[in-house]
Design a protein around this motif. Sequence first.
Motif, mmCIF file in Angstrom:
data_model
loop_
_atom_site.group_PDB
_atom_site.id
_atom_site.type_symbol
_atom_site.label_atom_id
_atom_site.label_comp_id
_atom_site.label_asym_id
_atom_site.label_seq_id
_atom_site.Cartn_x
_atom_site.Cartn_y
_atom_site.Cartn_z
ATOM 1 N N PHE A 111 1.071 -1.291 0.124
ATOM 2 C CA PHE A 111 -0.417 0.148 0.022
ATOM 3 C C PHE A 111 0.635 1.297 0.004
ATOM 4 C CE2 PHE A 111 -1.861 -3.340 2.258
ATOM 5 C CZ PHE A 111 -2.808 -3.410 1.296
ATOM 6 N N ARG A 112 0.091 2.312 -0.909
ATOM 7 C CA ARG A 112 1.287 3.441 -0.735
ATOM 8 C C ARG A 112 -0.011 4.661 -1.129
ATOM 9 N NH1 ARG A 112 6.091 0.287 -2.451
ATOM 10 N NH2 ARG A 112 7.314 1.360 -3.951
ATOM 11 N N HIS A 113 0.118 5.677 -0.275
ATOM 12 C CA HIS A 113 -0.462 6.277 -1.372
ATOM 13 C C HIS A 113 -0.436 8.001 -1.983
ATOM 14 C CE1 HIS A 113 -4.286 9.073 0.325
ATOM 15 N NE2 HIS A 113 -3.619 9.914 -0.502
ATOM 16 N N GLU A 114 -0.548 6.911 -3.502
ATOM 17 C CA GLU A 114 -0.052 8.310 -4.322
ATOM 18 C C GLU A 114 -0.524 8.320 -4.760
ATOM 19 O OE1 GLU A 114 3.750 6.070 -5.842
ATOM 20 O OE2 GLU A 114 3.072 5.137 -5.277
ATOM 21 N N ARG A 115 -0.308 9.267 -5.962
ATOM 22 C CA ARG A 115 -1.895 9.918 -7.479
ATOM 23 C C ARG A 115 -1.748 8.432 -8.024
ATOM 24 N NH1 ARG A 115 -3.167 15.744 -8.551
ATOM 25 N NH2 ARG A 115 -4.191 15.474 -10.241
ATOM 26 N N PRO A 116 -2.295 7.750 -8.510
ATOM 27 C CA PRO A 116 -2.624 6.560 -9.082
ATOM 28 C C PRO A 116 -2.620 7.591 -10.699
ATOM 29 C CG PRO A 116 -4.639 6.649 -7.975
ATOM 30 C CD PRO A 116 -4.425 7.980 -7.280
ATOM 31 N N GLN A 117 -2.405 6.150 -11.845
ATOM 32 C CA GLN A 117 -2.330 6.034 -13.262
ATOM 33 C C GLN A 117 -1.959 4.760 -13.219
ATOM 34 O OE1 GLN A 117 1.286 8.469 -14.914
ATOM 35 N NE2 GLN A 117 0.901 9.423 -12.838
ATOM 36 N N ALA A 118 -1.807 4.693 -15.143
ATOM 37 C CA ALA A 118 -1.838 2.495 -15.326
ATOM 38 C C ALA A 118 -1.087 2.315 -14.739
ATOM 39 C CB ALA A 118 -1.570 3.088 -16.809
ATOM 40 N N GLY A 119 -0.289 1.785 -14.667
ATOM 41 C CA GLY A 119 0.384 0.742 -13.880
ATOM 42 C C GLY A 119 1.007 0.923 -12.337
ATOM 43 N N ARG A 120 0.231 2.096 -11.958
ATOM 44 C CA ARG A 120 0.492 2.659 -10.163
ATOM 45 C C ARG A 120 -1.032 2.877 -9.563
ATOM 46 N NH1 ARG A 120 3.933 8.114 -9.655
ATOM 47 N NH2 ARG A 120 1.672 9.143 -9.217
ATOM 48 N N TYR A 121 -0.757 1.657 -8.147
ATOM 49 C CA TYR A 121 -2.239 1.732 -8.080
ATOM 50 C C TYR A 121 -1.804 2.361 -6.176
ATOM 51 C CZ TYR A 121 -3.388 -0.332 -12.065
ATOM 52 O OH TYR A 121 -4.209 -1.214 -13.369
ATOM 53 N N ARG A 122 -2.729 2.566 -5.289
ATOM 54 C CA ARG A 122 -2.946 2.665 -4.178
ATOM 55 C C ARG A 122 -2.338 1.751 -2.734
ATOM 56 N NH1 ARG A 122 -6.020 7.966 -2.017
ATOM 57 N NH2 ARG A 122 -4.077 9.074 -3.104
ATOM 58 N N GLN A 123 -3.167 0.321 -3.803
ATOM 59 C CA GLN A 123 -2.758 -1.252 -3.097
ATOM 60 C C GLN A 123 -2.694 -1.718 -4.152
ATOM 61 O OE1 GLN A 123 -6.263 -3.940 -0.814
ATOM 62 N NE2 GLN A 123 -5.178 -5.701 -2.248
ATOM 63 N N PHE A 124 -0.992 -2.196 -4.609
ATOM 64 C CA PHE A 124 -0.742 -3.008 -6.043
ATOM 65 C C PHE A 124 -0.194 -4.555 -5.194
ATOM 66 C CE2 PHE A 124 3.702 -1.951 -4.615
ATOM 67 C CZ PHE A 124 3.593 -1.212 -3.952
ATOM 68 N N SER A 125 0.403 -5.695 -5.647
ATOM 69 C CA SER A 125 0.525 -6.342 -5.943
ATOM 70 C C SER A 125 2.430 -6.613 -6.091
ATOM 71 C CB SER A 125 -0.179 -7.488 -6.499
ATOM 72 O OG SER A 125 -0.011 -8.915 -5.908
ATOM 73 N N GLN A 126 3.146 -7.470 -5.512
ATOM 74 C CA GLN A 126 4.542 -7.921 -6.160
ATOM 75 C C GLN A 126 4.579 -9.169 -5.485
ATOM 76 O OE1 GLN A 126 7.203 -5.122 -3.834
ATOM 77 N NE2 GLN A 126 6.935 -3.776 -5.379
ATOM 78 N N VAL A 127 5.647 -9.579 -6.282
ATOM 79 C CA VAL A 127 6.272 -11.105 -5.520
ATOM 80 C C VAL A 127 7.640 -10.411 -5.777
ATOM 81 C CG1 VAL A 127 4.750 -12.697 -7.259
ATOM 82 C CG2 VAL A 127 6.673 -11.489 -8.067
ATOM 83 N N GLY A 128 8.103 -11.592 -4.850
ATOM 84 C CA GLY A 128 10.131 -10.880 -4.793
ATOM 85 C C GLY A 128 10.734 -12.641 -3.435
ATOM 86 N N ILE A 129 11.859 -11.992 -3.850
ATOM 87 C CA ILE A 129 12.366 -13.504 -2.587
ATOM 88 C C ILE A 129 13.760 -11.514 -2.018
ATOM 89 C CG2 ILE A 129 12.210 -14.754 -4.780
ATOM 90 C CD1 ILE A 129 15.125 -13.787 -5.365
ATOM 91 N N GLU A 130 14.277 -12.697 -0.953
ATOM 92 C CA GLU A 130 15.160 -11.979 -0.472
ATOM 93 C C GLU A 130 16.121 -13.333 -0.219
ATOM 94 O OE1 GLU A 130 15.101 -8.586 -0.037
ATOM 95 O OE2 GLU A 130 12.687 -8.639 -0.301
ATOM 96 N N VAL A 131 17.567 -12.756 0.258
ATOM 97 C CA VAL A 131 18.090 -13.753 0.510
ATOM 98 C C VAL A 131 18.934 -13.469 1.912
ATOM 99 C CG1 VAL A 131 20.401 -14.664 0.409
ATOM 100 C CG2 VAL A 131 18.610 -14.846 -1.722
ATOM 101 N N LEU A 132 18.863 -13.729 3.172
ATOM 102 C CA LEU A 132 20.199 -12.731 4.185
ATOM 103 C C LEU A 132 21.436 -14.340 4.303
ATOM 104 C CD1 LEU A 132 17.026 -11.580 4.618
ATOM 105 C CD2 LEU A 132 18.813 -10.537 5.887
ATOM 106 N N GLY A 133 21.916 -13.494 4.826
ATOM 107 C CA GLY A 133 23.362 -14.151 5.124
ATOM 108 C C GLY A 133 24.405 -14.691 4.447
ATOM 109 N N SER A 134 24.567 -13.769 3.711
ATOM 110 C CA SER A 134 25.828 -14.390 2.630
ATOM 111 C C SER A 134 25.382 -13.047 1.471
ATOM 112 C CB SER A 134 25.862 -15.059 1.876
ATOM 113 O OG SER A 134 26.127 -15.685 0.385
ATOM 114 N N ASP A 135 26.928 -12.738 1.605
ATOM 115 C CA ASP A 135 27.773 -11.903 0.869
ATOM 116 C C ASP A 135 28.254 -11.901 -0.906
ATOM 117 O OD1 ASP A 135 29.811 -11.906 1.880
ATOM 118 O OD2 ASP A 135 30.515 -9.849 1.626
ATOM 119 N N ASP A 136 27.805 -13.260 -0.324
ATOM 120 C CA ASP A 136 28.740 -13.585 -1.985
ATOM 121 C C ASP A 136 28.034 -13.374 -3.758
ATOM 122 O OD1 ASP A 136 29.359 -15.411 -4.276
ATOM 123 O OD2 ASP A 136 29.451 -17.212 -2.853
ATOM 124 N N PRO A 137 28.684 -12.470 -4.444
ATOM 125 C CA PRO A 137 27.999 -12.359 -5.463
ATOM 126 C C PRO A 137 27.632 -13.126 -5.997
ATOM 127 C CG PRO A 137 31.313 -12.360 -5.515
ATOM 128 C CD PRO A 137 31.052 -12.576 -4.024
#
Length: 421
Positions: A111-137
């Motif tokens: 959720f982000r309170h922005e001025r909406p336009q195409a491709g930008r919504y106040r409630q939007f959806s993401q998929v993502g990943i995170e890796v913690l515990g290594s700084d190996d390139p």
Amino acid sequence: MATAKFQALRGTRDILSPESERQRALVNTFAEQCHLAGYGHIMSPIFEDLGVFLRVGESTDVVTKEMYDFEDKDGRRIALRPELTASVVRAFVQHNPPNLPWKAWYEGPQFRHERPQAGRYRQFSQVGIEVLGSDDPHVDVEVIALGWRFYESLGMQQVTLLLNSLGDESCRPQYFTALETYLRDRAADLTEAARETLEKNPLRVLDSKREQDAAVIAEAPLMVDHLSAETAEHFAAVRSGLEALGIPYEISPKLVRGLDYYTRTTFEFASTALENAQNAVGGGGRYDGLAESLGGKPTPGIGFALGVDRILLACDAEDTFPAPSTVPDVFVVDLTGGGEAVVVTDRLRQAGISADRGFDGRSMKAQMKVANRAGSPWAVIIGENELAEGNVTVRDMHGETGQTLISSADLVTELSSRLGR
RNA sequence: GUGGUUGUAGCUCAGUUCGGUAGAGCACCGCGUUGUGGUCGCGGCGGUCGCGGGUUCAAAUCCCGUCAGCCACCCCA
């Protein structure tokens, strides 16, 4: 228009079938790729203590202007999550998992309170990943590659990978000083908006799209030219890893990204198929200091978030990844009042054959129209004659086979074989 | 948050310039004889013209406000 009393709030929307099925299919595809790469699923709360997100950056719009925050009935300061990295790192710190690197994937609304336009919504959806515990390139490479392969698996071809390094404590302070000095010298040539940004975060001035700022920005010192030996080595290793995988990238020295926690590797996926200003379909980077700032042990981390809504817009533009079919295998037409269809559809569904039916005792003609509209390859017709004899009629809605009368008891086996199962 | 633009049936739109109480196509429903869809023909349902207020004898058409979409900036997914 029947005057609706309420409508979805600004920047929010209802996603109806078949677009909703399409979104679910996208998430399933992503989940499958994460599973293949050894990422576990994390489901974190949609709201958190406001402080979790304040760590993201005091100078960012996301935190200062766009947050949905409120006080709950206990007087606590709460925020609807504006992004997921901070939540996931908070969860990491809270649970302190023993086996590092810890790899997690997620999906869900933000959720982000922005001025909406195409491709930008106040409630939007993401998929993502995170890796913690290594700084190996190699982790950086794995993360970026997972994103890249995901776009490929959707059939997207017009995606550009932009890559940059923002340095770390070993070189960033010196660069910041150099940049700030330069920008202050040239402040007279900058727009007022840019001068304000300069006060908050000089780095972000580089991100201005205003034409008047372009000349100053063009000559600004760049982080990539000020990297320490160690950071430069890390960056080079990331690049050669991407090259080994044949993943094309563009070095983008002015790629800044909107969140203050990024260090070293940062990247963005931009769709060249999208004509509007919102062409970033994903982005991410390293955040080696974030875990510590949330009260954990110093732990390097990297991840990305991909915008589901924008990816689907880009897929539309590229004419790829259509909504999955929702056509039932069979449509049941009951001319005896509808009671027999209750039993028949139940039997078919239990056998794994998707079945829809007509309701409201409509005429045969009307029910056949609905069957046609549903697009089912087969119709099952139950009339008084069939019912009396314990039969049903199976009709081919698409091909030349016509229709045949079979025993009701054989219906499941007959349809299974016709559907090739 | 700033500036601009748009808002008429489920959908796509005409009508708004020069005010006189709404139209088309598609979709939907029904009919075209006895239990059969997709083509065709005929008929029909459906809108207090985003919402609220104002001007006027009269407003979808003019004015103000408000809500929402879109575009640019800002920012970002």
